[in-house]
Design a protein around this motif. Sequence first.
Motif, PDB file in Angstrom:
ATOM      1  N   MET B   1       0.802  -1.283  -0.043  1.00 48.83           N
ATOM      2  CA  MET B   1       0.004   0.084  -0.069  1.00 48.83           C
ATOM      3  C   MET B   1       0.723   1.305   0.169  1.00 48.83           C
ATOM      4  O   MET B   1       1.821   1.214   0.831  1.00 48.83           O
ATOM      5  CB  MET B   1      -0.796   0.055   1.181  1.00 48.83           C
ATOM      6  CG  MET B   1      -2.252   0.339   1.126  1.00 48.83           C
ATOM      7  SD  MET B   1      -3.325   0.005   2.343  1.00 48.83           S
ATOM      8  CE  MET B   1      -2.469  -1.232   3.447  1.00 48.83           C
ATOM      9  N   THR B   2       0.576   2.249  -0.698  1.00 47.84           N
ATOM     10  CA  THR B   2       1.388   3.248  -0.889  1.00 47.84           C
ATOM     11  C   THR B   2       0.955   4.090   0.629  1.00 47.84           C
ATOM     12  O   THR B   2      -0.104   4.297   0.823  1.00 47.84           O
ATOM     13  CB  THR B   2       0.897   4.233  -2.002  1.00 47.84           C
ATOM     14  OG1 THR B   2       0.662   3.595  -3.160  1.00 47.84           O
ATOM     15  CG2 THR B   2       2.068   5.310  -2.195  1.00 47.84           C
ATOM     16  N   GLN B   3       1.954   4.733   0.912  1.00 46.55           N
ATOM     17  CA  GLN B   3       1.915   5.567   2.218  1.00 46.55           C
ATOM     18  C   GLN B   3       1.770   6.820   1.741  1.00 46.55           C
ATOM     19  O   GLN B   3       2.797   7.667   1.457  1.00 46.55           O
ATOM     20  CB  GLN B   3       3.001   5.286   3.297  1.00 46.55           C
ATOM     21  CG  GLN B   3       2.995   4.023   3.894  1.00 46.55           C
ATOM     22  CD  GLN B   3       2.202   3.909   5.095  1.00 46.55           C
ATOM     23  OE1 GLN B   3       2.427   4.660   6.124  1.00 46.55           O
ATOM     24  NE2 GLN B   3       1.169   3.126   5.028  1.00 46.55           N
ATOM     25  N   THR B   4       0.736   7.677   2.115  1.00 45.08           N
ATOM     26  CA  THR B   4       0.578   8.910   1.632  1.00 45.08           C
ATOM     27  C   THR B   4      -0.329   9.748   2.865  1.00 45.08           C
ATOM     28  O   THR B   4      -1.375   9.139   3.300  1.00 45.08           O
ATOM     29  CB  THR B   4      -0.329   9.326   0.318  1.00 45.08           C
ATOM     30  OG1 THR B   4      -0.147   8.413  -0.775  1.00 45.08           O
ATOM     31  CG2 THR B   4      -0.235  10.686  -0.293  1.00 45.08           C
ATOM     32  N   PHE B   5       0.307  10.742   3.141  1.00 51.26           N
ATOM     33  CA  PHE B   5      -0.475  11.270   4.423  1.00 51.26           C
ATOM     34  C   PHE B   5      -0.874  12.872   4.215  1.00 51.26           C
ATOM     35  O   PHE B   5      -1.740  13.296   4.728  1.00 51.26           O
ATOM     36  CB  PHE B   5       0.703  11.575   5.579  1.00 51.26           C
ATOM     37  CG  PHE B   5       1.626  10.293   5.741  1.00 51.26           C
ATOM     38  CD1 PHE B   5       1.031   8.954   5.868  1.00 51.26           C
ATOM     39  CD2 PHE B   5       2.945  10.499   6.309  1.00 51.26           C
ATOM     40  CE1 PHE B   5       1.479   8.139   6.112  1.00 51.26           C
ATOM     41  CE2 PHE B   5       3.576   9.280   6.522  1.00 51.26           C
ATOM     42  CZ  PHE B   5       3.045   7.961   6.423  1.00 51.26           C
ATOM     43  N   PHE B   6      -0.433  13.066   2.920  1.00 54.24           N
ATOM     44  CA  PHE B   6      -1.028  14.678   2.457  1.00 54.24           C
ATOM     45  C   PHE B   6      -0.447  15.547   3.607  1.00 54.24           C
ATOM     46  O   PHE B   6      -0.106  15.076   4.465  1.00 54.24           O
ATOM     47  CB  PHE B   6      -2.610  14.588   2.568  1.00 54.24           C
ATOM     48  CG  PHE B   6      -3.007  13.342   1.405  1.00 54.24           C
ATOM     49  CD1 PHE B   6      -3.119  13.623   0.085  1.00 54.24           C
ATOM     50  CD2 PHE B   6      -3.771  12.266   1.951  1.00 54.24           C
ATOM     51  CE1 PHE B   6      -3.499  12.640  -0.831  1.00 54.24           C
ATOM     52  CE2 PHE B   6      -4.026  11.447   1.155  1.00 54.24           C
ATOM     53  CZ  PHE B   6      -4.090  11.433  -0.138  1.00 54.24           C
ATOM     54  N   GLY B   7      -0.983  16.772   3.344  1.00 55.01           N
ATOM     55  CA  GLY B   7      -0.701  17.788   4.123  1.00 55.01           C
ATOM     56  C   GLY B   7      -1.402  18.262   5.236  1.00 55.01           C
ATOM     57  O   GLY B   7      -2.683  17.684   5.278  1.00 55.01           O
ATOM     58  N   GLN B   8      -1.084  19.137   6.151  1.00 53.63           N
ATOM     59  CA  GLN B   8      -1.981  19.568   7.101  1.00 53.63           C
ATOM     60  C   GLN B   8      -3.137  20.119   6.375  1.00 53.63           C
ATOM     61  O   GLN B   8      -2.893  20.707   5.680  1.00 53.63           O
ATOM     62  CB  GLN B   8      -1.294  20.387   8.438  1.00 53.63           C
ATOM     63  CG  GLN B   8      -0.387  21.561   7.932  1.00 53.63           C
ATOM     64  CD  GLN B   8      -0.207  22.165   9.412  1.00 53.63           C
ATOM     65  OE1 GLN B   8      -0.560  22.241  10.282  1.00 53.63           O
ATOM     66  NE2 GLN B   8       1.008  22.842   9.070  1.00 53.63           N
ATOM     67  N   ILE B   9      -4.145  20.426   7.353  1.00 57.96           N
ATOM     68  CA  ILE B   9      -5.277  20.971   6.822  1.00 57.96           C
ATOM     69  C   ILE B   9      -5.013  22.479   6.646  1.00 57.96           C
ATOM     70  O   ILE B   9      -4.497  23.123   7.561  1.00 57.96           O
ATOM     71  CB  ILE B   9      -6.686  20.590   7.753  1.00 57.96           C
ATOM     72  CG1 ILE B   9      -7.950  20.884   7.206  1.00 57.96           C
ATOM     73  CG2 ILE B   9      -6.561  21.611   9.182  1.00 57.96           C
ATOM     74  CD1 ILE B   9      -8.301  19.774   6.513  1.00 57.96           C
ATOM     75  N   ASN B  10      -5.326  22.871   5.441  1.00 56.04           N
ATOM     76  CA  ASN B  10      -5.210  24.409   5.303  1.00 56.04           C
ATOM     77  C   ASN B  10      -5.880  24.928   4.063  1.00 56.04           C
ATOM     78  O   ASN B  10      -5.595  25.219   3.010  1.00 56.04           O
ATOM     79  CB  ASN B  10      -3.783  24.505   4.942  1.00 56.04           C
ATOM     80  CG  ASN B  10      -3.151  25.726   4.542  1.00 56.04           C
ATOM     81  OD1 ASN B  10      -3.747  26.632   5.253  1.00 56.04           O
ATOM     82  ND2 ASN B  10      -2.299  26.235   3.945  1.00 56.04           N
ATOM     83  N   PRO B  11      -7.303  24.763   4.478  1.00 56.35           N
ATOM     84  CA  PRO B  11      -8.260  25.348   3.330  1.00 56.35           C
ATOM     85  C   PRO B  11      -8.084  26.817   3.140  1.00 56.35           C
ATOM     86  O   PRO B  11      -7.613  27.807   3.935  1.00 56.35           O
ATOM     87  CB  PRO B  11      -9.670  25.023   4.390  1.00 56.35           C
ATOM     88  CG  PRO B  11      -9.242  25.123   5.636  1.00 56.35           C
ATOM     89  CD  PRO B  11      -8.001  24.536   5.647  1.00 56.35           C
TER      90      PRO B  11
END
Lengths: 409, 409
Positions: B1-11
């Motif tokens: 499985m690819t480990q992808t965490f994305f960035g912190q929330i920043n709308p």
Amino acid sequence: MTQTFFGQINPPARLLMGPGPVNAHPRVLRAMAADMLGQFDPEMTAYMNQTMDLYRQVFMTGNRWTFLVDGTARAGIEAALVSLVEPGMKLLIVRAGRFGLLLSEIAERIGAEIVTLDIPWGEIATLEQIEDAIVTHRPHVLACIHGDTSTTIAQPLDGVGALCRKYDVLSYVDTTATLGGMEVATDRWGVDVVSGGLQKCMGGPPGSAPITISDRAAEHIFARRHVEAGIRGADTHDGTRARIPSNYFDLAMVMDYWSEKRLNHHTEATTMLYGAREAARVVLEEGLQARFARHARASRAVCAGLRAIGLELFGGDEYRMTNVTGVYIPRGVDGEKVRGRMREDFEIEIGSAFGPLQGRIWRIGAMGYNAEKHKVLLTIGALETVLRHEGHAFAAGSGVDAALAAYNA
Amino acid sequence: MTQTFFGQINPPARLLMGPGPVNAHPRVLRAMAADMLGQFDPEMTAYMNQTMDLYRQVFMTGNRWTFLVDGTARAGIEAALVSLVEPGMKLLIVRAGRFGLLLSEIAERIGAEIVTLDIPWGEIATLEQIEDAIVTHRPHVLACIHGDTSTTIAQPLDGVGALCRKYDVLSYVDTTATLGGMEVATDRWGVDVVSGGLQKCMGGPPGSAPITISDRAAEHIFARRHVEAGIRGADTHDGTRARIPSNYFDLAMVMDYWSEKRLNHHTEATTMLYGAREAARVVLEEGLQARFARHARASRAVCAGLRAIGLELFGGDEYRMTNVTGVYIPRGVDGEKVRGRMREDFEIEIGSAFGPLQGRIWRIGAMGYNAEKHKVLLTIGALETVLRHEGHAFAAGSGVDAALAAYNA
């Protein structure tokens, strides 16, 4: 009308070492302070897609349909059952604690034909018992609880999915109490629908229920979408699909909203989505295996500490949950008084119990953000002190010493 | 499985001037960062009691049973209907927009016998029409929407409760879109059950549904609590009460949890409760009448600004909601392109529309934290600019000037 506004929110800094909810990770709470987005804003739908991806990793699954139900963990359970189980369908429930009974209670209201595999509290169902029950009852759906906090015992699930597929049974597992702390191996288990919550091992607040759904279960749920208005109830179960009796929990509609179709359903609970997303990021950055190991270490420390101060644990070690531990209240001790002193003198909450275990055990949790060495040591030390003051003679510090040694072992 | 965490929330910092959700008040989001409490902690139950008290003031009622449903506003609607309306009971629904249709859709799934008073979108039902419909159909329950954002029209409700009591009809009103922004006079209206949401005029995030229930409605709901397991469906409606077909939305159980009994139901969504409590504090500190007046001023400014740039409003002024305004998209203009430029160039969201109004109107909201002079002026100014760039010739600034004058009038 009297105008009373009360003060601003200012809860005491309780250390929540019960069966949950527990303290949320500060990063999760901070993420929830981000401002709103419109529900079809491309930035919002991007966050939704990322959340799906993150929870695929948390649930250890490739299931496309992995998303959030807007409500507490129980909302996830009800959404799963009401969408899977049609009135008159036969549902086999493995019941080994209070949450097994909850599954029955929800299924009764759906109008399912319920059959049960009842296991004494503190024990688990074997694969053989499950296969026997399937062969005897030939259910359409099997439902069970992974970790039931009422008993602090976890049901092993390897092989259950294969059994269900062998007999053409759809399967549902509730992992509210274990997701993010014990292995929830959706694809290896081979089960169809798994739901969880944030407020236990995921280190978030209650209010969002992650769920994952296999393609074959999604197909079953989508097939109920086109049933005509007004047709429902057991009397329509003639091989055709009965309409899902809830709008809010109609997972076919919710999936249509989470899909590229973006069909409007209810407004997504933006802030809870931000929290669920951040909780998954915290979990995955630590790494699932590292996180499971940390919970196991904290659990060994709790067990060793409790035993060192002469307390007896509830249930066997083999199937014990690694995030919450049942321990017998010693004879002559007022369990609620001890919980009160823990809370008032030490700002530490430990749990009472339900049903046949009410008044007989405490439940001590160490999960998510609280499955940490120092929190376990503080809890064991405080419990030791309170019990000594209640007249129980232990060598002061023996519990803490044993917990520390076990944690570091 | 690819480990992808994305960035912190920043709308992105969008100004949400659509039909909702809108930007939450920063105080509400900050309150939600407070840490968890156990669900039976005396500090937690004190916050629950305070929240009940605050929402009695918001709903303008003395109803003891005033609390939160854990889910979005739609969860409150479904909880109200599923707890009030039994299979086979006759339900009269006043339908004058999309959310009236939603009431039908939910009620169908409950198995209610549905009769309707259908009103053209943009109009309201008169008291005479409602009385005629009651006399014709003799329903057990009447349900309607106060402000339906799909039409931007508010249904007047004075006198409706008295009519219902005259004919022994229980009544339900959805105020999701108006609570905290237009007068929701539960006791003066004399209606039995009223539910709302946080994400419109209350200035909070979606995810919690305040609800208030009269004693006579609560009595009806509690009477359904003792129905035996397994009995449900239209065929049991023989004068006895049918069991509530949902566990999560069983308001008898939820009320038992919010009462002094504190019977365990699902874990309260702690963070959403903190947010709902703070939203009510913000509303009440401003004062209900001052708040309604602020919304009315903002609405006058929106209407004047739109008219000054040559746009035609949808619906009559008399029953217009004071927090969202429908406006016809000018002939030859691509409504979605304009919305896209508003979002991309100005970070301002305005709303599209549904059903018969889809592609015909925009919906411009100014509610809760966003019912402010400068936000209205910025929105009108941006829309003016985008329309000029689309080839519509107005005297630049005429809309803003007219909005400012109307706001200050």
